[in-house]
Every structure is written in C-alpha cells, then in structure tokens.
Motif scaffolding. Structure first.
Motif, PDB file in Angstrom:
ATOM      1  N   ASP A  87      14.939   2.700   2.906  1.00 21.59           N
ATOM      2  CA  ASP A  87      15.509   3.178   4.167  1.00 21.59           C
ATOM      3  C   ASP A  87      14.502   4.027   4.956  1.00 21.59           C
ATOM      4  O   ASP A  87      14.827   5.076   5.496  1.00 21.59           O
ATOM      5  CB  ASP A  87      16.800   3.960   3.918  1.00 21.59           C
ATOM      6  N   ILE A  88      13.248   3.532   5.001  1.00 20.42           N
ATOM      7  CA  ILE A  88      12.193   4.167   5.803  1.00 20.42           C
ATOM      8  C   ILE A  88      11.997   3.304   7.043  1.00 20.42           C
ATOM      9  O   ILE A  88      11.679   2.124   6.932  1.00 20.42           O
ATOM     10  CB  ILE A  88      10.874   4.283   5.016  1.00 20.42           C
ATOM     11  N   GLN A  89      12.207   3.889   8.190  1.00 23.04           N
ATOM     12  CA  GLN A  89      12.123   3.141   9.434  1.00 23.04           C
ATOM     13  C   GLN A  89      10.857   3.520  10.193  1.00 23.04           C
ATOM     14  O   GLN A  89      10.875   4.388  11.062  1.00 23.04           O
ATOM     15  CB  GLN A  89      13.366   3.385  10.288  1.00 23.04           C
ATOM     16  N   ILE A  90       9.755   2.878   9.825  1.00 19.50           N
ATOM     17  CA  ILE A  90       8.485   3.049  10.544  1.00 19.50           C
ATOM     18  C   ILE A  90       8.131   1.680  11.099  1.00 19.50           C
ATOM     19  O   ILE A  90       8.110   0.705  10.355  1.00 19.50           O
ATOM     20  CB  ILE A  90       7.357   3.540   9.613  1.00 19.50           C
ATOM     21  N   THR A 110       3.065   3.403   0.551  1.00 19.98           N
ATOM     22  CA  THR A 110       3.131   2.242  -0.335  1.00 19.98           C
ATOM     23  C   THR A 110       3.711   2.608  -1.693  1.00 19.98           C
ATOM     24  O   THR A 110       4.420   1.808  -2.301  1.00 19.98           O
ATOM     25  CB  THR A 110       1.748   1.582  -0.520  1.00 19.98           C
ATOM     26  N   GLU A 111       3.432   3.830  -2.158  1.00 20.73           N
ATOM     27  CA  GLU A 111       4.017   4.282  -3.438  1.00 20.73           C
ATOM     28  C   GLU A 111       5.544   4.357  -3.334  1.00 20.73           C
ATOM     29  O   GLU A 111       6.253   3.951  -4.243  1.00 20.73           O
ATOM     30  CB  GLU A 111       3.452   5.635  -3.842  1.00 20.73           C
ATOM     31  N   VAL A 112       6.037   4.869  -2.214  1.00 17.07           N
ATOM     32  CA  VAL A 112       7.481   4.935  -2.008  1.00 17.07           C
ATOM     33  C   VAL A 112       8.072   3.525  -1.959  1.00 17.07           C
ATOM     34  O   VAL A 112       9.132   3.256  -2.547  1.00 17.07           O
ATOM     35  CB  VAL A 112       7.804   5.704  -0.704  1.00 17.07           C
ATOM     36  N   ALA A 113       7.373   2.610  -1.295  1.00 13.10           N
ATOM     37  CA  ALA A 113       7.849   1.229  -1.181  1.00 13.10           C
ATOM     38  C   ALA A 113       7.837   0.539  -2.542  1.00 13.10           C
ATOM     39  O   ALA A 113       8.730  -0.248  -2.861  1.00 13.10           O
ATOM     40  CB  ALA A 113       6.991   0.445  -0.194  1.00 13.10           C
ATOM     41  N   LYS A 114       6.843   0.845  -3.376  1.00 14.10           N
ATOM     42  CA  LYS A 114       6.784   0.267  -4.732  1.00 14.10           C
ATOM     43  C   LYS A 114       7.950   0.737  -5.573  1.00 14.10           C
ATOM     44  O   LYS A 114       8.557  -0.047  -6.308  1.00 14.10           O
ATOM     45  CB  LYS A 114       5.477   0.706  -5.430  1.00 14.10           C
ATOM     46  N   SER A 115       8.261   2.012  -5.495  1.00 13.24           N
ATOM     47  CA  SER A 115       9.317   2.570  -6.340  1.00 13.24           C
ATOM     48  C   SER A 115      10.720   2.158  -5.879  1.00 13.24           C
ATOM     49  O   SER A 115      11.646   2.215  -6.664  1.00 13.24           O
ATOM     50  CB  SER A 115       9.205   4.092  -6.376  1.00 13.24           C
ATOM     51  N   ALA A 116      10.848   1.744  -4.650  1.00 14.44           N
ATOM     52  CA  ALA A 116      12.193   1.407  -4.107  1.00 14.44           C
ATOM     53  C   ALA A 116      12.668   0.034  -4.564  1.00 14.44           C
ATOM     54  O   ALA A 116      12.033  -0.752  -5.111  1.00 14.44           O
ATOM     55  CB  ALA A 116      12.167   1.426  -2.595  1.00 14.44           C
TER      56      ALA A 116
END
Length: 116
Positions: A87-90, A110-116
């Motif tokens: 739920d990151i809107q960039i 990218t780390e946040v996207a990997k963990s999601a």
C-alpha cells in the motif's frame, strides 16, 4: 457604395503566415501555399506528439525503474506488485527520479516491496 479593396487584410494574413513558417527550407518559407501546408502539417504533428511525449516519458521511467530494481534483486513487475501489496503509492515518475538520484532510498523502497 464604395468598393472595398482587400489587399491590406490579405497582405497582413500572408505576412503572419510567412512569419510562422520561418526557418523552413525552400519555398515552404517563401511562398504562401507551401508555407500554409507546412504550417498545417507542423500543427498536426505538434498535436500528435504532445500525446506521444507522455507515452515516451512513461516508457523511460519504466526502463529506469526496471534497471534499478534489478540491481536490488527484483524485476519491475515484482517491485510494482510489492508496492501495491504494501500500500505504497509512489508514481513511476518519482520512482524513476529516486532510482537515478537517490539509490539508497530506492533500495529501502525495494526492501519494503520484497517483504510485502
């Protein structure tokens, strides 16, 4: 009733047309009919290319994001999918700018996207 001579009006219109056609090669900058044709084509191309510029910029952003994402162990699709799940809107413009100018921040994203 007096006769109306239209030379002044036509001359003004032609001058305006030739002024707009400056810089063209050959008769396109000297004669009225070729200048008018060149100007109409130029305006049509300008209208078309305003739309194309938006497409090209989006393509460029995606290429830059993909290259930076692969350096961080993800593909473009995986990155975008992970950001949606987190739920990151960039938008892509900002992501591409971060990828080029601030690789540390992009790495954290990218780390946040990997963990999601």
């Amino acid at each position: 009733m007096a006769r109306v001579k239209r030379g002044v009006t036509a001359h003004k219109r032609h001058k305006r047309l030739l002024k707009a056609a400056e810089g063209r090669r050959g008769t396109r900058s000297k004669l009225i009919k070729p200048a008018r044709e060149a100007l109409l084509h130029a305006l049509a191309y300008a209208t078309r290319d305003r739309k194309q510029r938006k497409r090209q910029m989006r393509e460029l952003w995606i290429v830059r994001i993909n290259a930076a994402a692969r350096q961080n162990g993800l593909t473009y699709g995986q990155l975008i999918s992970g950001l949606k799940r987190a739920d990151i809107q960039i938008d892509r413009k900002i992501l591409a700018d971060l990828a080029v100018r601030d690789s540390a921040t992009f790495g954290r994203i990218t780390e946040v996207a990997k963990s999601a």
